[in-house]
Motif scaffolding. Structure first.
Motif, short mmCIF file in Angstrom:
data_model
loop_
_atom_site.label_atom_id
_atom_site.label_comp_id
_atom_site.label_asym_id
_atom_site.label_seq_id
_atom_site.Cartn_x
_atom_site.Cartn_y
_atom_site.Cartn_z
N GLY A 248 0.80 -1.41 0.13
CA GLY A 248 0.02 -0.06 -0.04
C GLY A 248 0.94 1.24 0.07
O GLY A 248 0.22 2.73 -0.19
N SER A 249 2.01 0.99 0.26
CA SER A 249 2.87 2.37 0.45
C SER A 249 4.53 2.04 0.07
O SER A 249 4.89 1.07 0.18
CB SER A 249 2.73 3.00 1.76
N PRO A 250 5.17 3.00 -0.17
CA PRO A 250 6.53 2.88 -0.67
C PRO A 250 7.20 2.43 0.51
O PRO A 250 8.35 1.43 0.33
CB PRO A 250 7.11 3.99 -1.02
N GLY A 251 7.07 2.53 1.90
CA GLY A 251 7.58 2.22 3.02
C GLY A 251 7.63 0.77 3.26
O GLY A 251 8.55 0.15 3.75
N GLN A 252 6.49 0.23 2.80
CA GLN A 252 6.06 -1.05 2.96
C GLN A 252 7.10 -1.91 1.98
O GLN A 252 7.47 -3.12 2.27
CB GLN A 252 4.60 -1.52 2.90
N LEU A 253 7.36 -1.31 0.86
CA LEU A 253 7.87 -2.03 -0.21
C LEU A 253 9.70 -2.06 0.35
O LEU A 253 10.06 -2.98 0.07
CB LEU A 253 8.21 -1.30 -1.44
N ALA A 254 10.00 -0.99 0.96
CA ALA A 254 11.32 -0.95 1.65
C ALA A 254 11.36 -1.87 2.72
O ALA A 254 12.38 -2.60 2.70
CB ALA A 254 11.58 0.45 1.90
N GLU A 255 10.33 -1.85 3.37
CA GLU A 255 10.49 -3.04 4.48
C GLU A 255 10.74 -4.34 4.09
O GLU A 255 11.39 -5.00 4.56
CB GLU A 255 9.45 -2.77 5.26
N ALA A 256 9.95 -4.57 3.26
CA ALA A 256 10.07 -6.22 2.30
C ALA A 256 11.38 -6.51 1.80
O ALA A 256 11.88 -7.47 1.97
CB ALA A 256 8.93 -6.17 1.38
N LEU A 257 11.81 -5.39 1.09
CA LEU A 257 13.31 -5.70 0.52
C LEU A 257 14.33 -5.59 1.56
O LEU A 257 15.51 -6.27 1.20
CB LEU A 257 13.42 -4.30 -0.61
N HIS A 258 14.38 -4.91 2.28
CA HIS A 258 15.35 -4.69 3.44
C HIS A 258 15.05 -5.21 4.96
O HIS A 258 16.09 -5.18 5.82
CB HIS A 258 16.13 -3.33 3.56
N GLY A 259 14.10 -5.63 4.99
CA GLY A 259 13.72 -6.01 6.65
C GLY A 259 12.96 -7.60 6.26
O GLY A 259 12.91 -8.33 7.21
N GLY A 260 12.50 -7.90 5.04
CA GLY A 260 11.76 -9.15 5.05
C GLY A 260 12.38 -10.22 4.26
O GLY A 260 11.94 -11.34 3.86
N ASP A 261 13.83 -9.73 3.66
CA ASP A 261 14.36 -10.53 2.92
C ASP A 261 14.02 -11.15 1.68
O ASP A 261 14.04 -12.22 1.10
CB ASP A 261 14.76 -12.43 3.63
N ALA A 262 13.12 -10.19 1.17
CA ALA A 262 12.70 -10.26 -0.29
C ALA A 262 13.59 -9.82 -1.38
O ALA A 262 14.49 -8.71 -0.96
CB ALA A 262 11.16 -9.43 -0.32
N THR A 263 13.48 -10.33 -2.39
CA THR A 263 14.44 -9.86 -3.67
C THR A 263 13.83 -9.01 -4.39
O THR A 263 14.31 -7.91 -5.04
CB THR A 263 14.99 -11.01 -4.25
N HIS A 264 12.42 -9.11 -4.59
CA HIS A 264 11.66 -8.26 -5.24
C HIS A 264 10.34 -8.03 -4.68
O HIS A 264 9.87 -8.86 -3.70
CB HIS A 264 11.33 -8.88 -6.73
N VAL A 265 9.51 -7.08 -5.08
CA VAL A 265 8.36 -6.95 -4.40
C VAL A 265 7.29 -7.00 -5.47
O VAL A 265 7.64 -6.32 -6.47
CB VAL A 265 8.16 -5.76 -3.65
N LEU A 266 5.98 -7.65 -5.28
CA LEU A 266 4.74 -7.60 -6.40
C LEU A 266 3.98 -6.46 -6.00
O LEU A 266 3.54 -6.54 -4.96
CB LEU A 266 4.26 -8.76 -6.54
N VAL A 267 3.45 -5.55 -7.00
CA VAL A 267 2.73 -4.61 -6.93
C VAL A 267 1.62 -4.80 -7.81
O VAL A 267 1.84 -4.85 -9.10
CB VAL A 267 3.24 -3.29 -6.95
N ASN A 268 0.23 -4.41 -7.74
CA ASN A 268 -0.83 -4.71 -8.63
C ASN A 268 -1.73 -3.59 -8.39
O ASN A 268 -1.60 -2.52 -9.14
CB ASN A 268 -1.53 -5.85 -8.16
N LYS A 269 -2.56 -3.20 -7.38
CA LYS A 269 -3.52 -1.98 -7.65
C LYS A 269 -2.98 -0.58 -7.44
O LYS A 269 -3.30 0.04 -7.89
CB LYS A 269 -4.68 -2.33 -6.32
N VAL A 270 -1.80 -0.68 -6.76
CA VAL A 270 -1.26 0.48 -6.20
C VAL A 270 -0.76 1.22 -7.44
O VAL A 270 -0.67 2.25 -7.70
CB VAL A 270 -0.01 0.13 -5.32
N VAL A 271 -0.16 0.57 -8.47
CA VAL A 271 0.24 1.14 -9.88
C VAL A 271 -1.00 1.02 -10.88
O VAL A 271 -0.84 1.86 -11.91
CB VAL A 271 1.50 0.57 -10.36
#
Length: 265
Positions: A219-242
């Motif tokens: 829902g927000s860029p901050g959540q994407l950043a948390e996933a990439l740098h706190g959630g061990d994710a390599t990529h983030v999938l986005v749908n409705k937000v874009v």
């Protein structure tokens, strides 16, 4: 000049970590896109081209039609491949058909096909597909419900069927094959905007040892950043937000850059 080049490269790298998703039915987007300037808000190629122009390098195409109704898909993939995007394609909620049908889509432009339902119902078929097609041509998808305390249970057929299969056990099997990457999606968070299930992404990355794509709840860029740098994710999938036009891949990568520099709360 060197500092500006480095900054541009960092933002471009962040854009590449954002994977937009388009839901497709009968060859068009399931909902009109709110992206400005589109001649046709249902045109999958037009939407994808906008994502590519914003810096995305991969696209997740979620085709909800059954395999018996996707005769249009090879031509659509050939058009989409002109955008330069790597195409990650799911058909019929991750059902894997015969190798011949898989090869048809891969030859038409798909870089990888997603597998979810078949991994629970027909794991031997998935193992055969890895052997025949190569693990790089398959993306593992774990759709699940629950949390760390209760455990995550796997859902198949687009969430219509709940199973007793432990989601982390399924993730581990994908890693043992291995496949190209693993998309970890907690359906409880879909459409909520509350953020990804970071406990799930961390656990999935640990047990599978695969690159993990965080999904569900962005829902927000901050959540994407948390996933990439706190959630061990390599990529983030986005749908409705874009897809809605509220954000673009470019604006998300810019906000990600600012978050990671500590310039945004």
């Amino acid at each position: 000049m060197r500092q500006e080049s480095s900054t541009a490269y960092s933002r471009a790298q962040l854009a590449r970590q954002v994977i937009p998703c388009i839901d497709v039915h009968d060859g068009v987007a399931t909902d009109p896109s709110g992206i400005e300037g589109l001649a046709d808000p249902l045109d999958v190629v037009g939407i994808a081209t906008c994502y590519a122009q914003d810096g995305a390098c991969q696209l997740f195409l979620d085709v909800i039609d059954p395999w018996t109704s996707v005769g249009y898909l090879p031509d659509l993939l050939r058009e989409l491949s002109k955008s330069g995007l790597e195409l990650l394609v799911s058909v019929q909620h991750g059902v894997l058909p015969s190798p011949a049908k898989c090869r048809e889509l891969l030859s038409a432009g798909a870089d990888a096909l997603s597998v979810s339902t078949s991994m629970v119902e027909e794991p031997d078929r998935v193992a055969d597909a890895v052997r025949l097609l190569g693990g790089r041509r398959l993306i593992g998808v774990v759709n699940c419900s629950g949390d760390r305390q209760r455990g995550w249970r796997t859902l198949i057929h687009g969430g219509a069927t709940r199973t007793t299969a432990d989601a982390l056990a399924v993730a581990r099997r994908f890693g043992e094959l291995p496949v190209r990457a693993l998309l970890a999606n907690n359906v409880d968070r879909e459409g909520t905007g509350i953020g990804y299930d970071l406990e799930l992404t961390r656990a999935a990355a640990r047990v599978s040892r695969l690159p993990v794509i965080a999904s569900g709840g962005a829902g927000s860029p901050g959540q994407l950043a948390e996933a990439l740098h706190g959630g061990d994710a390599t990529h983030v999938l986005v749908n409705k937000v874009v897809h809605s036009g509220r954000e673009t891949v470019g604006s998300l990568s810019e906000s990600l850059y600012r978050h990671l520099r500590g310039e945004a709360g």
